[in-house]
Write a protein that holds these residues in place. Structure first.
Motif, mmCIF file in Angstrom:
data_model
loop_
_atom_site.group_PDB
_atom_site.id
_atom_site.type_symbol
_atom_site.label_atom_id
_atom_site.label_comp_id
_atom_site.label_asym_id
_atom_site.label_seq_id
_atom_site.Cartn_x
_atom_site.Cartn_y
_atom_site.Cartn_z
ATOM 1 N N GLY A 148 1.689 13.999 0.999
ATOM 2 C CA GLY A 148 0.709 13.222 1.671
ATOM 3 C C GLY A 148 1.173 12.956 3.143
ATOM 4 N N PHE A 196 -4.086 1.922 -1.851
ATOM 5 C CA PHE A 196 -4.216 1.492 -0.586
ATOM 6 C C PHE A 196 -5.435 0.631 0.060
ATOM 7 C CE2 PHE A 196 -7.793 4.274 0.100
ATOM 8 C CZ PHE A 196 -7.489 5.403 -0.784
ATOM 9 N N LEU A 197 -5.417 -0.068 0.877
ATOM 10 C CA LEU A 197 -6.698 -0.810 1.332
ATOM 11 C C LEU A 197 -7.313 0.079 2.037
ATOM 12 C CD1 LEU A 197 -5.293 -4.294 2.457
ATOM 13 C CD2 LEU A 197 -7.024 -4.062 0.712
ATOM 14 N N THR A 198 -8.638 -0.127 2.176
ATOM 15 C CA THR A 198 -9.546 0.420 3.089
ATOM 16 C C THR A 198 -10.129 -0.674 4.191
ATOM 17 O OG1 THR A 198 -11.616 -0.266 1.998
ATOM 18 C CG2 THR A 198 -10.635 1.538 1.322
ATOM 19 N N ALA A 222 0.804 -1.258 -0.004
ATOM 20 C CA ALA A 222 0.164 0.036 0.050
ATOM 21 C C ALA A 222 0.896 1.257 -0.056
ATOM 22 C CB ALA A 222 -0.971 -0.011 1.133
ATOM 23 N N LYS A 270 -1.559 3.750 5.449
ATOM 24 C CA LYS A 270 -1.733 4.097 4.167
ATOM 25 C C LYS A 270 -3.192 4.486 3.663
ATOM 26 C CE LYS A 270 2.691 2.292 3.954
ATOM 27 N NZ LYS A 270 3.365 1.197 4.361
ATOM 28 N N ASP A 271 -4.020 3.985 4.596
ATOM 29 C CA ASP A 271 -5.347 4.207 4.222
ATOM 30 C C ASP A 271 -5.782 5.725 4.573
ATOM 31 O OD1 ASP A 271 -8.001 4.152 3.722
ATOM 32 O OD2 ASP A 271 -8.685 3.208 5.664
ATOM 33 N N TRP A 290 -10.481 -0.516 12.083
ATOM 34 C CA TRP A 290 -9.965 -1.603 11.041
ATOM 35 C C TRP A 290 -9.928 -3.006 11.678
ATOM 36 C CZ3 TRP A 290 -6.713 -2.368 6.658
ATOM 37 C CH2 TRP A 290 -6.503 -1.216 5.685
ATOM 38 N N ARG A 306 -7.257 12.786 11.550
ATOM 39 C CA ARG A 306 -7.235 14.255 11.920
ATOM 40 C C ARG A 306 -8.084 14.703 12.993
ATOM 41 N NH1 ARG A 306 -3.652 17.663 11.756
ATOM 42 N NH2 ARG A 306 -2.767 16.400 10.169
ATOM 43 N N PRO A 354 -0.154 5.437 -0.047
ATOM 44 C CA PRO A 354 -1.113 6.617 0.317
ATOM 45 C C PRO A 354 -1.376 7.249 -1.105
ATOM 46 C CG PRO A 354 0.111 6.825 1.971
ATOM 47 C CD PRO A 354 0.941 5.948 1.011
ATOM 48 N N ALA A 367 -0.283 14.295 7.135
ATOM 49 C CA ALA A 367 -0.612 13.372 8.371
ATOM 50 C C ALA A 367 -0.019 13.570 9.461
ATOM 51 C CB ALA A 367 -0.406 11.782 7.980
ATOM 52 N N GLU A 396 -10.766 10.938 1.618
ATOM 53 C CA GLU A 396 -9.877 9.729 1.157
ATOM 54 C C GLU A 396 -8.490 10.282 0.745
ATOM 55 O OE1 GLU A 396 -11.362 5.652 -0.222
ATOM 56 O OE2 GLU A 396 -12.322 7.025 -1.195
ATOM 57 N N GLY A 397 -8.580 11.543 0.285
ATOM 58 C CA GLY A 397 -7.440 12.041 -0.383
ATOM 59 C C GLY A 397 -6.274 12.490 0.358
ATOM 60 N N ILE A 398 -5.025 12.610 -0.150
ATOM 61 C CA ILE A 398 -4.030 13.013 0.495
ATOM 62 C C ILE A 398 -3.624 14.505 0.454
ATOM 63 C CG2 ILE A 398 -3.036 10.757 0.579
ATOM 64 C CD1 ILE A 398 -1.103 11.299 -1.431
#
Lengths: 346, 442
Positions: free
Chosen positions: A206, A52-54, A46, B399-400, B87, B69, A48, A210, A320-322
């Motif tokens: 990305g 990627f996995l949800t 994965a 990474k999600d 998850w 966030r 970002p 975070a 979902e976006g970075i």
């Protein structure tokens, strides 16, 4: 007797492997895929935004959208798709030996890869470039201010050698701190273990989004390298390469012409624009050379969306976006100063 | 005589060092100046570590949020467990379709039911229960997990497994509640316990056959949707690989160990070279070879099931390691035991099965369980070849989109998960040792 046969066949296999000859393709990839009933599309562990996995266990991302679009073009069904996650060491072998039909995973289009590995790149889905992230209050305004600085980088990639080249050419005497995992690299940077981080600008954007306080950090304007990230297919099957390339062009062209997943039904029924009518299969026979149905492009746009929609969803500001801005970047449409350009569909 | 005390003298008070907390502290923690310094120093370290962990993991942690966030907005210093909670399904079941999770749960429950009789008192036929768990349960569970069309072989095995499970439950209930075993119970309840043995056996076989046919007919129409192995993942996948590995490595190891000590040259040489070859190559190399080199030798478009390759590799590897452990156990058995077995006329297999192996394996329980724990942890290597075991899933969380960068919490959770599993195995091994101990510790 048996031993002789065994030895001969072993030698033949070994010869084939070591001379690098690809197994002869009896059938075209499209025929194999149609017979199998699904597309095997390769991504990586994965990453970002790209793949990627949800939490629900589904693959999503900008590169995954290309996979889904190819499945939509062939089968009119995005679920006829198997996403394979392959480590980066095995990625090109896995494509060349027929394990994957298509590779769509932030692979940089370089000359040696294109000409020596038995693979062909189709068209970039994203133009990236290496840059630096620094704390805003550090007073560093460009790469030239990094004299004697400690820079964190993930190991085993071209990123590291680009950094060393940059340091040597500009006489900066940068000391390099390497990491296996970018999460640990960022953690170290946040705790002051290094003055800057270097990596692909998109993924760093990305990562910054975070950080606990994203506004404390910025990406310097310097760009150390060109990284056109493109899907790739096996060398030698031109029809399949065309199919993947034109799938991408449909997504870009649709954005140019203002066709989205929301208005595509309306466009197909009412649009007077001959370019749109040709693309959506209302008139003409554009699909003929690809071996697909007339509604292939309609399915791509209806089920996956155009390039802009996917960019916003995964690279842009959505949930979902970075959060990488598209305005003014190379990834904007050519009409807006970027490089995203689709040849005419006629 | 006046010298003899006729009443017992008063019991003296125990010295301070015995029985009181203060005394214990003095004896164990502050016996000398150096000890005192050490104690204070260690307490200091423990205090700060635990305090920091407590603040990060519990006090300041955020349990409910939609994105990382949001976690930051609520409390920027604490752990964001909300992401792990969101998850959880992914961590346990990987990419398995969410509507089909009941199949994994049912498989787990069936395994528990199947094996529970092993721990119940008074249940008879425990060896059969154990054997059927290894020989039949995998087919039933395998079909349940993978689904799709059953071939004839699979139909027979699934039927056999269902019949065995039913018999197992009935037998356990009879053994636990009213003593005895299932065959006796059936014979008695139809008043045939006076009948000749052959007749009793025929009745039981007839019942078994009737049950088998009934189940066979029923299961012909029972199908579940295909779930490709590429969607297996998470702790489930880890359990599948480790479970099959553990169940097959021990028998394989025993056979290899016996082979290596065999007097038959061919068997000895073959076993020895097999063990040595597999023990000298790293697991990861074989995994790589199997998945990237193998397709080159195969016909165009032929994809081997990577999961099967991995499981075979893990089984062979651990069989070889266990073979050496078992062999060590065999070395420890004094010659007198073999001679004793021979004197009472036991052949090779009976000597091994009844006299030698029970002792050797008992001695080796800590090592065998150690190997199993190693095996469980080794399964995380499969992430390298693109299987989504629990560790890969944990690393995917960061990474999600909504949980970008959430990696510390995921790894801490993974560490706790593995600790619980390994500690449970270790505890069970201690329990087995105590239970099987015959009292002559040396």
């Amino acid at each position: 007797m048996k031993l002789t046969v065994l030895l001969t066949s072993a030698a033949a296999v070994a010869a084939m492997v070591f001379t690098g000859a690809a197994p002869a393709l009896a059938e075209s990839t499209l025929d194999i895929v149609k017979k199998r009933g699904h597309v095997r599309c390769q991504v990586g562990p994965a990453s970002p935004g790209y793949y990627f996995l949800t939490a629900k266990g589904e693959w999503r991302g900008l590169d995954v959208s290309v996979c889904r679009a190819v499945a939509a073009a062939i089968f009119g069904d995005t679920s006829k798709l198997e996403i394979q996650s392959v480590s980066s060491q095995a990625r090109f072998t896995s494509l060349a030996n027929g394990d994957s039909d298509l590779l769509s995973r932030t692979a940089t289009w370089t000359m040696s890869r294109d000409t020596q590995l038995g693979i062909d790149f189709t068209y970039p889905t994203f133009y990236d470039g290496q840059g630096f992230t620094v704390p805003k209050n550090s007073g560093i305004k460009s790469g030239m201010d990094l004299k004697g600085a400690k820079v964190c980088v993930t190991t085993g990639t071209t990123t590291e050698s680009n950094l060393i080249d940059f340091s040597r050419t500009n006489n900066l005497n940068i000391s390099v701190v390497t990491f296996e995992d970018y999460n640990v690299r960022d953690e170290t940077y946040l705790q002051g273990g290094c003055d800057a981080v270097t990596g692909d600008k998109s993924s760093m954007a990305g990562n910054i989004s975070a950080f606990p306080v994203p506004s404390d950090h910025m990406i310097l304007p310097d760009t150390l390298s060109k990284e056109p990230l493109s899907p790739a297919v096996r060398h030698g099957d031109n029809q399949w390469a065309d199919l993947v390339r034109w799938t991408q062009f449909v997504m870009i062209g649709a954005e140019e012409m203002g066709v989205t997943s929301a208005n595509v039904d309306d466009m197909r029924a009412n649009s007077k624009d001959p370019a749109i009518r040709r693309m959506l299969g209302v008139e003409g026979n554009l699909q003929k050379g690809l071996g697909l149905n007339k509604d292939w492009a309609y399915n791509i746009i209806k089920l996956v969306g155009n390039y802009g929609e996917n960019y916003e969803r995964f690279m842009g500001k959505g949930k979902e976006g970075i959060g990488i801005p598209r305005e003014g970047s190379l990834n904007a449409l050519w009409t807006k100063g970027g490089l995203m350009y689709s040849p005419p569909m006629r | 005589m006046a010298f003899v005390k006729t009443t017992p003298s008063m019991a003296r008070k125990a010295p301070l060092s015995e029985g009181t907390l203060l005394g214990w502290l003095r004896l164990n923690l502050f016996a000398s100046v150096f000890n005192s310094i050490l104690t204070v120093f260690v307490l200091f370290i423990i205090f700060f570590t635990v305090k920091a962990l407590w603040i990060w993991g519990i006090a300041d942690a955020v349990w409910v949020a939609d994105t990382r966030r949001e976690c930051f907005n609520i409390n920027i210093n604490g752990a964001c467990w909300a992401g792990i909670i969101a998850w959880l399904d992914g961590i346990f079941y990987g990419r398995y379709p969410r509507d089909e999770l009941w199949r994994i749960n049912l498989g787990g429950i069936m395994l528990f039911i199947w094996m529970a009789p092993l721990w119940l008192p008074r249940v008879q036929g425990k060896i059969l229960v154990g054997l059927s768990t290894v020989a039949l349960y995998p087919f039933l569970a395998g079909y349940l997990f993978a689904g799709g069309d059953k071939g004839v072989f699979m139909q027979i095995m699934v039927t056999a497994a269902i019949v065995a499970l039913a018999a197992n439950i009935a037998n356990a209930a009879i053994g636990f509640f009213i003593n005895g075993n299932l065959p006796d119970f059936i014979i008695r309840s139809i008043r045939q316990n006076e009948a000749p043995e052959a007749r009793q056996r025929n009745i039981l076989l007839a019942i078994l056959a009737a049950l088998f046919i009934a189940v066979f007919v029923w299961q012909m129409n029972w199908t579940v949707e295909v779930v490709s192995w590429t969607r297996w993942g998470g702790l489930f996948l880890t359990f599948v690989i480790a479970g099959i590995g553990i169940a097959s490595a021990l028998p394989g190891g025993i056979l290899l160990a016996l082979g290596r000590r065999s007097k038959l040259t061919v068997i000895r040489v073959l076993s020895t070279s097999f063990i040595e070859v597999f023990r000298s190559v790293p697991l990861i190399t074989v995994l790589f070879m199997a998945t990237t080199m193998f397709p080159l030798f195969m016909p165009e478009g032929f994809v081997l099931n990577k999961l099967v390759q991995v499981i075979i590799a893990v089984c062979l590897f651990n069989a070889c390691y266990l073979a050496e452990t078992v062999r060590a156990g065999l070395q420890a058995i004094p010659n007198g035991q073999y001679e004793g077995a021979h004197t009472i006329g036991l052949g090779y297999w009976k000597t091994m099965g009844l006299i030698i192996m029970p002792q050797a394996l008992k001695h080796m329980i800590p090592n065998i369980v150690g190997s199993f724990i190693g095996l469980l942890k080794d399964t995380t290597l499969v992430s390298i070849i693109g299987l989504f075991d629990v560790l890969t899933i944990l690393r995917s969380i960061s990474k999600d989109g909504p949980w970008l960068g959430l990696h510390q919490e995921a790894l801490v959770f993974g560490a706790m998960l593995f600790f619980v599993l390994c500690f449970a195995m270790s505890k069970y091994s201690r329990h087995l040792e105590a239970k099987l101990s015959t009292g002559h510790k040396n």
